[in-house]
Scaffold this active site. Sequence first.
Site, PDB file in Angstrom:
ATOM      1  N   LYS A   7      60.258  29.492  23.401  1.00  0.00           N
ATOM      2  CA  LYS A   7      61.127  29.455  24.587  1.00  0.00           C
ATOM      3  C   LYS A   7      60.584  30.394  25.665  1.00  0.00           C
ATOM      4  O   LYS A   7      60.554  30.050  26.847  1.00  0.00           O
ATOM      5  CB  LYS A   7      62.543  29.931  24.224  1.00  0.00           C
ATOM      6  CG  LYS A   7      63.428  28.891  23.634  1.00  0.00           C
ATOM      7  CD  LYS A   7      64.863  29.429  23.600  1.00  0.00           C
ATOM      8  CE  LYS A   7      65.695  28.688  22.582  1.00  0.00           C
ATOM      9  NZ  LYS A   7      66.987  29.310  22.337  1.00  0.00           N
ATOM     10  N   GLU A  42      65.921  25.831   9.668  1.00  0.00           N
ATOM     11  CA  GLU A  42      66.162  26.940  10.593  1.00  0.00           C
ATOM     12  C   GLU A  42      66.820  28.109   9.845  1.00  0.00           C
ATOM     13  O   GLU A  42      66.648  29.264  10.201  1.00  0.00           O
ATOM     14  CB  GLU A  42      67.045  26.491  11.765  1.00  0.00           C
ATOM     15  CG  GLU A  42      66.885  27.374  12.992  1.00  0.00           C
ATOM     16  CD  GLU A  42      67.500  26.780  14.252  1.00  0.00           C
ATOM     17  OE1 GLU A  42      66.943  26.999  15.334  1.00  0.00           O
ATOM     18  OE2 GLU A  42      68.545  26.124  14.169  1.00  0.00           O
TER      19      GLU A  42
HETATM   20  C1  G6Q Z   1      71.210  26.741  15.843  1.00  0.00           C
HETATM   21  C2  G6Q Z   1      70.368  27.277  16.878  1.00  0.00           C
HETATM   22  C3  G6Q Z   1      70.059  26.336  18.019  1.00  0.00           C
HETATM   23  C4  G6Q Z   1      71.156  26.225  19.067  1.00  0.00           C
HETATM   24  C5  G6Q Z   1      70.596  25.515  20.301  1.00  0.00           C
HETATM   25  C6  G6Q Z   1      71.638  25.320  21.384  1.00  0.00           C
HETATM   26  O1  G6Q Z   1      71.617  27.369  14.915  1.00  0.00           O
HETATM   27  O2  G6Q Z   1      70.888  28.464  17.316  1.00  0.00           O
HETATM   28  O3  G6Q Z   1      69.717  25.053  17.583  1.00  0.00           O
HETATM   29  O4  G6Q Z   1      72.264  25.557  18.560  1.00  0.00           O
HETATM   30  O5  G6Q Z   1      69.511  26.242  20.813  1.00  0.00           O
HETATM   31  O6  G6Q Z   1      72.179  26.542  21.772  1.00  0.00           O
HETATM   32  P1  G6Q Z   1      73.407  26.627  22.704  1.00  0.00           P
HETATM   33  O7  G6Q Z   1      74.577  26.024  22.024  1.00  0.00           O
HETATM   34  O8  G6Q Z   1      73.585  28.085  22.982  1.00  0.00           O
HETATM   35  O9  G6Q Z   1      73.073  25.860  23.957  1.00  0.00           O
END
Ligand code: G6Q
Length: 532
Positions: free
Chosen positions: A499, A353
Site C-alpha cells: 500500500k 491473512e
Molecule cells: C481484513 C483486512 C482488510 C480490510 C480491507 C478494507 O482483515 O484488514 O482486508 O478489510 O483493507 O479495509 P476498510 O474496511 O478499512 O476499508
Amino acid sequence: MQFQDFSVHAAIEKLTALARTAHDLTAASGLTAQRIGEMKTSFCGFDLLYATQRVTPEVLDALQELADEAGLIAAYTAMRQGEVLNRIEGYACENRQVLHTACRDVFADPPLAAEASAKARRELEKLRTFLDEVAGGAIANAEGKPFTTMVQVGIGGSDLGPRALYLALKAYALPGRSARFIANVDPDDVAEVLSGLDLSRTLFNVVSKSGSTLETLTNERLIRARLAQKGLDPARHVLAVTGEGGPMDDPSKYLRSFYMEDYIGGRYSATSMVGLVTLGFVLGFEASMEILRGAHEVDQGAMEPDIRVNLPLLLALLGIWNHNFLAHATVAVLPYSQALSRFPAHLQQCDMESNGKSVTRQGKAVGWQTGPVVWGEPGTNGQHAFYQLIHQGTEVVPAEFIGFRQSQYGLDLNVEGTGSQQKLIANMLAQSLALALGRQIDNPARRFSGNRPNSVLIADRLTPYAMGALLAIYEHRIAFQGFCWNINSFDQEGVQLGKILATRLLDLIAGRTAPEEVNPLEESMLKQARIG
Ligand code: G6Q
C-alpha cells in the site's frame, strides 16, 4: 493468557513419531465401514466425516494432548471475553481485543463481553429500524418508489465475507430485492455493475472500517458523480458502515451511518454491520438474525475441550496434522454447492491473512510451519479441471469437502434414477473415497496412489442458520490454529508495504513527488511498464 511456542509441547514429539507411520488408508482394512461410522462428529447441524484422514485413535489422542497443552480452549475463551489478543509483545502493534463473536453474543445471557455485545445490539436495533423504514416506504426514492437493489462498495474484509454470504443465501431474497458488490478500483468493475441497474431504485452501501481505503473512497466518489449526473441526490442513496469517529463518520453525507468497532477485524466482520446491512436489505432482519444464531451456536460449541466433539477444534487439529506433521503445503476447500462459489475466496483471505505469519506472539522467528495456502472452487466443476493434480500430482493436497443433502430452490429432476442434488453429493462422496483409497493397478498412468487426506462436512440445507454456522466453524478453525502456532492471527502487517509503495507510485504519476524524493527503481518500473 500465556502463549507458548508450538515446538515446546510434549505432544509434538509423539505426533512426529506417529507421522512416520501415518495410517495407510489403502491397506486392506485401512478404510472400513466401521471406521467411517466411528470417525464422525455432529455439531450444530453439520456432520464431519473424517475417516478419510490419515489419523488413528492414537493420533487423535496426541492431537487432543496438543490442544490441551497449548491451552486452545483457554485462549479462545479469553478471546471471547475481550482479552487483548491482537498484539505482539514488546512491539508496536494493533494492540486490540478480538471480539467478532460479540456480534453474535446478542443471544447469550449473560454475554461473554457485555459492553461489546451491547454495542452490537444497538447497531442491530438501528438496522431493524432502517429495514422497517425501507419496507414501510418511509425510506424511498425521490418519487416515493421503493429501493430494490443495494450495491455494497468495499474491499477485502469489507467485501469478501459479505459477498460470499450474499451469494450463498440469495435463494432466500425478499421478493424484488437483490445486491451487487463493487470492490476493485478498476473503473470497469464499477461500470459493469452500474450498467445493469436502475440507479433511481438503488442504494449504495459504502463500507470501510478505517474510512480511508483508497479503492473504496475512489469508488464512492465515482458513484456519487454518477448519481449526480443522473439528477439523483446522493444523500438519499448512499449509506455508510464505518468506524465511529473515523474519517467516514459524517452522518450529514449519508442516508444512514452504521458502525463497527476496531476490535472486529475486517476478515471477521461479516456478522457485524459490514455484512448485515446488505444481507438485511436482501434477506430481511429475521433471516439475518438466523445467520447470527447459527454462528453463535458454533461460538458456544467451540468452548468444548474434547476434540472429538468440538468440530472447529477438530478441523483445526486435522489441519495441523496434515500441514505440520504430514508436510502438506496447501489445503483445498471444495464446496459441492454453487451457492458457496465465493466461500473459498473468503477463506483464502480469512485464513491466509490471519495465519500467514512468520513471527511468534513474542516477536521471534517461528521455527515451524504456520498457515497453509488455502484455495478452492465448487465441485463438480473442479472435477473437470484441477482434480487431476489432486488425484495424481506429486503435491498431495488435503481436501475439505462441503455439501448439503437438499438443494436450496428445490428445483430438481429425476434422471435415470437420481436427482441432480443426489448426483452432486454422490460425486462429492466418490471423490472423498477415491482420494483416500486410490486405485492400485498395473497401468502406471491409470494408477492412483490414494492416501490423499480429506474430510466431508455435510448439513441438510444451506440456510441462513447453516451459513452462519459454517462461517463460524471456519473462523474458529483459523483462530485455534493460530493459537496453537503461537502467532497473532488478527493483524495484517503484510499488506501494508504494498500500500505504501502504491501511494508513492501514484504520487510519482501525479507529479507530486519532489525531484530529490524520486526513487530511481520506482521511476524505472513506471517507465518500462509505460505508465504515467
Ligand atoms: C481484513 C483486512 C482488510 C480490510 C480491507 C478494507 O482483515 O484488514 O482486508 O478489510 O483493507 O479495509 P476498510 O474496511 O478499512 O476499508
